[in-house]
Design a protein around this motif. Structure first.
Motif, PDB file in Angstrom:
ATOM      1  N   TYR A   5       0.826  -1.208   0.000  1.00  0.00           N
ATOM      2  CA  TYR A   5       0.000   0.000   0.000  1.00  0.00           C
ATOM      3  C   TYR A   5       0.862   1.260   0.000  1.00  0.00           C
ATOM      4  CZ  TYR A   5      -4.005  -2.979   0.746  1.00  0.00           C
ATOM      5  OH  TYR A   5      -4.971  -3.929   0.602  1.00  0.00           O
ATOM      6  N   ALA A   6       2.026   1.199   0.622  1.00  0.00           N
ATOM      7  CA  ALA A   6       2.945   2.335   0.566  1.00  0.00           C
ATOM      8  C   ALA A   6       3.366   2.598  -0.879  1.00  0.00           C
ATOM      9  CB  ALA A   6       4.166   2.071   1.445  1.00  0.00           C
ATOM     10  N   TYR A   7       3.631   1.520  -1.629  1.00  0.00           N
ATOM     11  CA  TYR A   7       3.972   1.686  -3.041  1.00  0.00           C
ATOM     12  C   TYR A   7       2.798   2.268  -3.820  1.00  0.00           C
ATOM     13  CZ  TYR A   7       4.705   0.747  -7.919  1.00  0.00           C
ATOM     14  OH  TYR A   7       4.805   0.897  -9.278  1.00  0.00           O
ATOM     15  N   THR A   8       1.603   1.740  -3.556  1.00  0.00           N
ATOM     16  CA  THR A   8       0.418   2.211  -4.271  1.00  0.00           C
ATOM     17  C   THR A   8       0.210   3.704  -4.058  1.00  0.00           C
ATOM     18  OG1 THR A   8      -0.639   0.056  -4.050  1.00  0.00           O
ATOM     19  CG2 THR A   8      -2.075   1.908  -4.495  1.00  0.00           C
ATOM     20  N   TYR A   9       0.259   4.126  -2.806  1.00  0.00           N
ATOM     21  CA  TYR A   9       0.016   5.543  -2.514  1.00  0.00           C
ATOM     22  C   TYR A   9       1.178   6.429  -2.943  1.00  0.00           C
ATOM     23  CZ  TYR A   9      -4.037   3.938   0.063  1.00  0.00           C
ATOM     24  OH  TYR A   9      -5.235   3.362   0.397  1.00  0.00           O
ATOM     25  N   PRO A  93      -0.638  -7.590 -11.482  1.00  0.00           N
ATOM     26  CA  PRO A  93      -0.345  -7.021 -12.806  1.00  0.00           C
ATOM     27  C   PRO A  93      -0.204  -5.498 -12.786  1.00  0.00           C
ATOM     28  CG  PRO A  93      -2.094  -8.638 -12.989  1.00  0.00           C
ATOM     29  CD  PRO A  93      -1.834  -8.449 -11.528  1.00  0.00           C
ATOM     30  N   THR A  94      -1.023  -4.826 -11.990  1.00  0.00           N
ATOM     31  CA  THR A  94      -0.907  -3.364 -11.877  1.00  0.00           C
ATOM     32  C   THR A  94       0.423  -2.985 -11.258  1.00  0.00           C
ATOM     33  OG1 THR A  94      -3.306  -3.177 -11.635  1.00  0.00           O
ATOM     34  CG2 THR A  94      -1.984  -1.301 -10.930  1.00  0.00           C
ATOM     35  N   LEU A  95       0.848  -3.738 -10.250  1.00  0.00           N
ATOM     36  CA  LEU A  95       2.129  -3.495  -9.614  1.00  0.00           C
ATOM     37  C   LEU A  95       3.274  -3.637 -10.606  1.00  0.00           C
ATOM     38  CD1 LEU A  95       3.897  -3.239  -6.983  1.00  0.00           C
ATOM     39  CD2 LEU A  95       3.771  -5.715  -6.875  1.00  0.00           C
ATOM     40  N   ILE A  96       3.244  -4.677 -11.416  1.00  0.00           N
ATOM     41  CA  ILE A  96       4.321  -4.914 -12.377  1.00  0.00           C
ATOM     42  C   ILE A  96       4.344  -3.833 -13.451  1.00  0.00           C
ATOM     43  CG2 ILE A  96       5.130  -6.510 -14.167  1.00  0.00           C
ATOM     44  CD1 ILE A  96       4.108  -8.790 -12.342  1.00  0.00           C
ATOM     45  N   VAL A  97       3.171  -3.500 -13.995  1.00  0.00           N
ATOM     46  CA  VAL A  97       3.111  -2.493 -15.075  1.00  0.00           C
ATOM     47  C   VAL A  97       3.538  -1.122 -14.563  1.00  0.00           C
ATOM     48  CG1 VAL A  97       1.524  -1.265 -16.601  1.00  0.00           C
ATOM     49  CG2 VAL A  97       1.420  -3.737 -16.450  1.00  0.00           C
ATOM     50  N   THR A  98       3.056  -0.727 -13.384  1.00  0.00           N
ATOM     51  CA  THR A  98       3.441   0.591 -12.880  1.00  0.00           C
ATOM     52  C   THR A  98       4.907   0.632 -12.461  1.00  0.00           C
ATOM     53  OG1 THR A  98       2.582   0.016 -10.686  1.00  0.00           O
ATOM     54  CG2 THR A  98       1.117   1.253 -12.163  1.00  0.00           C
ATOM     55  N   SER A  99       5.434  -0.484 -11.981  1.00  0.00           N
ATOM     56  CA  SER A  99       6.868  -0.515 -11.650  1.00  0.00           C
ATOM     57  C   SER A  99       7.721  -0.373 -12.907  1.00  0.00           C
ATOM     58  CB  SER A  99       7.229  -1.813 -10.934  1.00  0.00           C
ATOM     59  OG  SER A  99       6.589  -1.895  -9.710  1.00  0.00           O
ATOM     60  N   LEU A 100       7.316  -1.046 -13.972  1.00  0.00           N
ATOM     61  CA  LEU A 100       8.031  -0.883 -15.244  1.00  0.00           C
ATOM     62  C   LEU A 100       7.923   0.548 -15.755  1.00  0.00           C
ATOM     63  CD1 LEU A 100       7.106  -4.196 -17.101  1.00  0.00           C
ATOM     64  CD2 LEU A 100       9.348  -3.513 -16.235  1.00  0.00           C
ATOM     65  N   ALA A 130      13.086   6.223  -6.853  1.00  0.00           N
ATOM     66  CA  ALA A 130      12.666   5.826  -5.507  1.00  0.00           C
ATOM     67  C   ALA A 130      11.382   4.999  -5.556  1.00  0.00           C
ATOM     68  CB  ALA A 130      12.474   7.057  -4.630  1.00  0.00           C
ATOM     69  N   VAL A 131      10.412   5.451  -6.325  1.00  0.00           N
ATOM     70  CA  VAL A 131       9.150   4.720  -6.413  1.00  0.00           C
ATOM     71  C   VAL A 131       9.356   3.400  -7.151  1.00  0.00           C
ATOM     72  CG1 VAL A 131       6.779   4.840  -7.244  1.00  0.00           C
ATOM     73  CG2 VAL A 131       7.822   6.855  -6.259  1.00  0.00           C
ATOM     74  N   ALA A 132      10.202   3.387  -8.181  1.00  0.00           N
ATOM     75  CA  ALA A 132      10.482   2.142  -8.905  1.00  0.00           C
ATOM     76  C   ALA A 132      11.193   1.129  -8.006  1.00  0.00           C
ATOM     77  CB  ALA A 132      11.324   2.427 -10.146  1.00  0.00           C
ATOM     78  N   ALA A 133      12.067   1.598  -7.133  1.00  0.00           N
ATOM     79  CA  ALA A 133      12.760   0.682  -6.215  1.00  0.00           C
ATOM     80  C   ALA A 133      11.779   0.048  -5.233  1.00  0.00           C
ATOM     81  CB  ALA A 133      13.861   1.434  -5.458  1.00  0.00           C
ATOM     82  N   ILE A 134      10.827   0.820  -4.735  1.00  0.00           N
ATOM     83  CA  ILE A 134       9.804   0.259  -3.851  1.00  0.00           C
ATOM     84  C   ILE A 134       8.958  -0.754  -4.621  1.00  0.00           C
ATOM     85  CG2 ILE A 134       7.772   0.778  -2.446  1.00  0.00           C
ATOM     86  CD1 ILE A 134       9.019   3.541  -1.930  1.00  0.00           C
ATOM     87  N   GLY A 135       8.625  -0.431  -5.862  1.00  0.00           N
ATOM     88  CA  GLY A 135       7.847  -1.359  -6.686  1.00  0.00           C
ATOM     89  C   GLY A 135       8.601  -2.643  -6.972  1.00  0.00           C
ATOM     90  N   LEU A 136       9.886  -2.539  -7.247  1.00  0.00           N
ATOM     91  CA  LEU A 136      10.695  -3.735  -7.481  1.00  0.00           C
ATOM     92  C   LEU A 136      10.756  -4.592  -6.229  1.00  0.00           C
ATOM     93  CD1 LEU A 136      12.589  -5.358  -9.337  1.00  0.00           C
ATOM     94  CD2 LEU A 136      14.459  -3.951  -8.464  1.00  0.00           C
ATOM     95  N   TRP A 137      10.897  -3.958  -5.074  1.00  0.00           N
ATOM     96  CA  TRP A 137      10.909  -4.697  -3.820  1.00  0.00           C
ATOM     97  C   TRP A 137       9.587  -5.432  -3.633  1.00  0.00           C
ATOM     98  CZ3 TRP A 137       8.348  -5.363   0.688  1.00  0.00           C
ATOM     99  CH2 TRP A 137       9.037  -6.017   1.707  1.00  0.00           C
ATOM    100  N   CYS A 138       8.471  -4.773  -3.930  1.00  0.00           N
ATOM    101  CA  CYS A 138       7.151  -5.409  -3.798  1.00  0.00           C
ATOM    102  C   CYS A 138       6.999  -6.571  -4.773  1.00  0.00           C
ATOM    103  CB  CYS A 138       6.036  -4.394  -4.031  1.00  0.00           C
ATOM    104  SG  CYS A 138       5.820  -3.237  -2.686  1.00  0.00           S
ATOM    105  N   VAL A 139       7.484  -6.417  -5.985  1.00  0.00           N
ATOM    106  CA  VAL A 139       7.390  -7.508  -6.963  1.00  0.00           C
ATOM    107  C   VAL A 139       8.179  -8.720  -6.486  1.00  0.00           C
ATOM    108  CG1 VAL A 139       8.098  -8.218  -9.289  1.00  0.00           C
ATOM    109  CG2 VAL A 139       6.909  -6.070  -8.964  1.00  0.00           C
ATOM    110  N   LEU A 140       9.354  -8.483  -5.910  1.00  0.00           N
ATOM    111  CA  LEU A 140      10.211  -9.585  -5.493  1.00  0.00           C
ATOM    112  C   LEU A 140       9.799 -10.223  -4.172  1.00  0.00           C
ATOM    113  CD1 LEU A 140      13.726  -8.177  -6.411  1.00  0.00           C
ATOM    114  CD2 LEU A 140      12.399  -9.899  -7.628  1.00  0.00           C
TER     115      LEU A 140
END
Length: 178
Positions: A5-9, A93-100, A130-140
Motif C-alpha cells: 500500500y505504501a507503493y500504491t500511494y 499485474p498493476t504493480l508490475i506495469v506501474t513498476s516498469l 525511488a518509487v520504482a525501487a519500492i515497486g521492485l521490492w514489492c514484486v520480489l
C-alpha cells in the motif's frame, strides 16, 4: 503500513504531484523546459495538459486496481484478510506495469538529464527511481507470506542445495510443542 500500500500511494502521489502543475499552469511548465526564451505554443500547452490528465488517470487507476479503495458498495461480502496473497484481482499485474513505467521513466529522465543538464530532470529521475525501487521490492518480496514450519520456524520453501541448511532442521528452543 503494508509496503504494498505504501507503493500504491507513493505511485499515486508522485504521479499526481507531476500532473497538477501540467494541468493548472501548462505555460509555465513548458516555458521552464524550453532552451530559448519564447512563449509556449498552443500545441505545447495542449500536450502538457494531455500529459497531466494521463498521469492523473494512471494514478487513480493504480489506487483503484490494487484494491486500496473498495469498488463495491455492499457490506455483505466477506472482508479480505491479511492472509490473502492478492489484494485484488489486478493488484499484481498493476504493480508490475506501474513498476516498469516508473523504471522506464527514471531511465528517460536520466538520459534527458545527461543531455541537457537541467535540474528538473534530476529531480524527476530521483523521484521515479525511488518509487520504482519500492515497486521492485514489492514484486520480489511482497507477493505472499512465507510458509513457516510450526516445528522449526523456518520457511518450508527453502532448500539445502548446494549447501546443507542446518538451521532448518533444528528445533528452536523457544517453540514449545503442544
Amino acid at each position: 503500513m503494508d509496503v504494498f500500500y505504501a507503493y500504491t500511494y507513493s505511485t499515486a502521489g508522485w504521479l499526481s504531484l507531476q500532473s497538477l502543475p501540467l494541468i493548472m499552469v501548462p505555460r509555465i511548465m513548458t516555458t521552464l523546459l524550453l532552451d530559448e526564451t519564447r512563449p509556449a505554443s498552443e500545441l505545447e500547452i495542449y500536450f502538457a495538459r494531455c500529459l497531466g490528465f494521463s498521469l492523473l488517470t494512471i494514478a487513480i487507476l493504480t489506487v483503484m486496481l490494487t484494491g486500496s479503495i473498495p469498488l463495491n458498495s455492499t457490506i455483505s461480502e466477506p472482508v479480505m484478510t491479511e492472509d490473502d496473497s492478492s489484494k485484488a484481482p489486478y493488484a499484481i499485474p498493476t504493480l508490475i506495469v506501474t513498476s516498469l513505467f516508473q523504471g522506464f521513466s527514471a531511465f528517460y529522465a536520466y538520459t534527458r538529464y545527461l543531455s541537457s543538464g537541467q535540474t528538473t530532470f534530476a529531480i524527476g529521475m530521483i523521484g521515479y527511481s525511488a518509487v520504482a525501487a519500492i515497486g521492485l521490492w514489492c514484486v520480489l518480496f511482497a507477493n505472499g507470506h512465507g510458509k513457516i514450519s510450526r516445528k522449526t520456524g523456518a520457511d518450508k520453501r527453502t532448500t539445502g542445495f548446494p549447501f546443507k541448511n542446518a538451521q532448518a532442521t533444528k528445533k528452536h528452543a523457544w517453540k514449545k510443542s503442544s
